[in-house]
Design a protein around this motif. Structure first.
Motif, short mmCIF file in Angstrom:
data_model
loop_
_atom_site.label_atom_id
_atom_site.label_comp_id
_atom_site.label_asym_id
_atom_site.label_seq_id
_atom_site.Cartn_x
_atom_site.Cartn_y
_atom_site.Cartn_z
N ILE A 189 0.86 -1.18 0.00
CA ILE A 189 0.00 0.00 0.00
C ILE A 189 0.90 1.23 0.00
N ALA A 190 0.56 2.17 -0.88
CA ALA A 190 1.32 3.42 -0.98
C ALA A 190 0.34 4.58 -1.10
N ASP A 191 0.87 5.79 -0.94
CA ASP A 191 -0.01 6.96 -1.04
C ASP A 191 -0.04 7.57 -2.44
N THR A 192 0.69 6.97 -3.38
CA THR A 192 0.67 7.44 -4.77
C THR A 192 0.31 6.28 -5.69
N PRO A 193 -0.36 6.55 -6.81
CA PRO A 193 -0.68 5.49 -7.76
C PRO A 193 0.59 4.91 -8.39
N GLN A 194 0.49 3.67 -8.82
CA GLN A 194 1.61 3.01 -9.49
C GLN A 194 1.29 2.91 -10.97
N ASN A 195 2.29 3.10 -11.80
CA ASN A 195 2.10 3.02 -13.24
C ASN A 195 2.67 1.71 -13.75
N ARG A 196 1.91 0.62 -13.61
CA ARG A 196 2.27 -0.71 -14.10
C ARG A 196 1.12 -1.21 -14.96
N PRO A 197 1.43 -2.06 -15.93
CA PRO A 197 0.33 -2.62 -16.73
C PRO A 197 -0.50 -3.65 -15.96
N GLU A 198 0.09 -4.29 -14.96
CA GLU A 198 -0.65 -5.27 -14.17
C GLU A 198 -1.47 -4.57 -13.11
N ARG A 199 -2.61 -5.19 -12.80
CA ARG A 199 -3.49 -4.68 -11.76
C ARG A 199 -3.97 -5.85 -10.90
N LEU A 200 -4.35 -5.55 -9.68
CA LEU A 200 -4.93 -6.54 -8.79
C LEU A 200 -6.44 -6.50 -8.96
N TYR A 201 -7.03 -7.66 -9.29
CA TYR A 201 -8.47 -7.75 -9.51
C TYR A 201 -9.12 -8.68 -8.49
N PHE A 202 -10.34 -8.33 -8.12
CA PHE A 202 -11.23 -9.18 -7.34
C PHE A 202 -12.26 -9.73 -8.31
N VAL A 203 -12.41 -11.06 -8.33
CA VAL A 203 -13.37 -11.69 -9.24
C VAL A 203 -14.27 -12.62 -8.43
N ASN A 204 -15.58 -12.48 -8.63
CA ASN A 204 -16.59 -13.33 -8.00
C ASN A 204 -17.30 -14.11 -9.10
N LEU A 205 -17.14 -15.43 -9.09
CA LEU A 205 -17.79 -16.29 -10.08
C LEU A 205 -19.05 -16.90 -9.50
N GLY A 206 -19.99 -17.19 -10.38
CA GLY A 206 -21.19 -17.92 -10.01
C GLY A 206 -21.33 -19.13 -10.90
N ALA A 207 -22.02 -20.15 -10.41
CA ALA A 207 -22.30 -21.37 -11.18
C ALA A 207 -23.38 -22.14 -10.45
N TYR A 208 -23.84 -23.21 -11.06
CA TYR A 208 -24.97 -23.96 -10.52
C TYR A 208 -24.66 -25.44 -10.40
N GLU A 209 -25.32 -26.05 -9.41
CA GLU A 209 -25.33 -27.49 -9.25
C GLU A 209 -26.80 -27.92 -9.28
N ALA A 210 -27.08 -28.99 -10.00
CA ALA A 210 -28.46 -29.42 -10.22
C ALA A 210 -29.20 -29.76 -8.93
N ASP A 211 -28.49 -30.16 -7.89
CA ASP A 211 -29.15 -30.57 -6.65
C ASP A 211 -29.14 -29.50 -5.56
N LYS A 212 -28.84 -28.24 -5.93
CA LYS A 212 -28.83 -27.15 -4.96
C LYS A 212 -29.70 -26.00 -5.46
N MET A 213 -30.49 -25.45 -4.57
CA MET A 213 -31.37 -24.32 -4.93
C MET A 213 -30.57 -23.05 -5.20
N ALA A 214 -29.56 -22.82 -4.39
CA ALA A 214 -28.83 -21.56 -4.45
C ALA A 214 -27.72 -21.60 -5.50
N GLU A 215 -27.50 -20.47 -6.11
CA GLU A 215 -26.33 -20.30 -6.97
C GLU A 215 -25.09 -20.43 -6.09
#
Length: 166
Positions: free
Chosen positions: A66-92
């Motif tokens: 963590i820094a107090d200034t932005p960084q100029n790199r092509p890479e970024r840290l991403y948060f990804v939330n996936l969803g999917a289904y199972e035939a025997d479960k009601m909830a995603e």
């Protein structure tokens, strides 16, 4: 300063089941972040708790600082939330993680190859650059993520889990 990924739970008016969200917060320790986390909760502020948290240090071969200034790199840290289904479960079913990538599309593809691969209708529910997840009104836009190649990657698992009322 340390970046934390925190899994919050609580009540939201009108919902029949407990709701959950993932929040990102910066502090010297997790204890220092409780008021920020409570303020970020979208539901009843008196009925929010922390289910787990993880200090974010090394993801996909990059050290996270963590820094107090932005960084100029092509890479970024991403948060990804996936969803999917199972035939025997009601909830995603869901799985969320962090990944380092050059673009949101690359982040999505990386995570889709790693998680919920055995389920039906796998899809991206949420994808955010972690820098954009900071509650700017709470943090005064003062913190930015810096990535440095480290060759290390931590497992996405809680440093603590349980039930802690905020």
């Amino acid at each position: 300063m340390q970046l934390f990924m925190v899994y919050l739970g609580g009540r939201v008016r009108g919902c029949h089941i407990e709701m959950h969200d993932v929040r990102f917060v910066v502090g010297e320790s997790i204890d220092d972040t409780y008021s920020k986390l409570k303020a970020q909760w979208v539901g009843d502020k008196d009925k929010v708790h922390m289910d787990s948290y993880m200090a974010v240090n090394d993801i996909d071969g990059y050290h996270i600082a963590i820094a107090d200034t932005p960084q100029n790199r092509p890479e970024r840290l991403y948060f990804v939330n996936l969803g999917a289904y199972e035939a025997d479960k009601m909830a995603e079913q869901h799985a969320f993680t962090l990944t380092v990538a050059h673009s949101a599309e690359q982040a999505k593809q990386q995570v889709k190859q790693r998680y919920l691969t055995h389920m039906s209708h796998q899809h991206k529910d949420d994808l955010h650059e972690v820098d954009d997840c900071f509650a700017l009104d709470l943090l005064d836009n003062q913190y930015h993520i810096h990535l440095t190649p480290s060759g290390r990657s931590q497992t996405i698992k809680p440093d603590w889990f349980g039930y802690h009322v905020l």
